[in-house]
Design a protein around this motif. Sequence first.
Motif: not given
Lengths: 117, 117
Positions: A11-40
């Motif tokens: 239910e948590l996921i479903e409730s957030y999925l309507a909000n484009e801004d929240i989805i975009y913000e989430a992808t930004q966090i994951f993007d931050a963690l997606s690079d080897y240097t940044r992850f280190q």
Amino acid sequence: MREEHTIEPNELIESYLANEDIIYEATQIFDALSDYTRFQILSALCVSSKSVSELKDLCHVTQSAISHQLRLLRDRGLVFARREGQHVIYSLADEHVATLMRVGLEHAAETVSVEGE
Amino acid sequence: MREEHTIEPNELIESYLANEDIIYEATQIFDALSDYTRFQILSALCVSSKSVSELKDLCHVTQSAISHQLRLLRDRGLVFARREGQHVIYSLADEHVATLMRVGLEHAAETVSVEGE
DNA sequence: TGAATACATGAACAAATGCTCATATATTAT
DNA sequence: ATAATATATGAGCATTTGTTCATGTATTCA
């Protein structure tokens, strides 16, 4: 091991999925963690706050590269900086980041050990 | 509310950080979650398995774009496919993914509501 | 068999990314 | 003030990424 499993309707996921801004913000966090240097960088900061030069040594990249990545992480609110004499000390700004890395590493550890057979 | 906090030394993280393969694998998972389209696909699959055309409609992108992204997710072992007549049904292959998305969305929801003041 | 539907995939291309190089700024020591 | 150390940042560049377009394959139905 990996049989077909049902994931209970989240239910948590479903409730957030309507909000484009929240989805975009989430992808930004994951993007931050997606690079080897940044992850280190982020995982080093999970353990303790560190100066730019300490991070540079740990990650084996140039000072410029580290600074550029730190700027990105600052802009996204994942780390913050405070000056201490000649040094600038970076710290994790968000506890969620540590949680994400922990779960990601668990998954990765399983994947690697499975494919490494 | 965000005072300076200490994150207790995380032994799990520290033990994995020595292994380059594990770090790389972890960044790959986060990379999968870092794109808007892929995030939509995965979160849709969190709720239930779906065909390519269902995913295409949900994500508002072309069939080709969806298929390319599904291939990437398949290659990284995050989803799996089974054929069912004319349709190909995709499912989440890993429960960790749902956990990651949940934590990421929580973080995002806080961030968005704070900056939206 | 032929047409329609569903999905996959290679090529091409514009946009984003991460680095290096050069240079600027800030702090401390002489 | 000058030099040395620590960090930041803009420009340029090679690589990667996500999409579109065209086309290929698989399955069902007439």
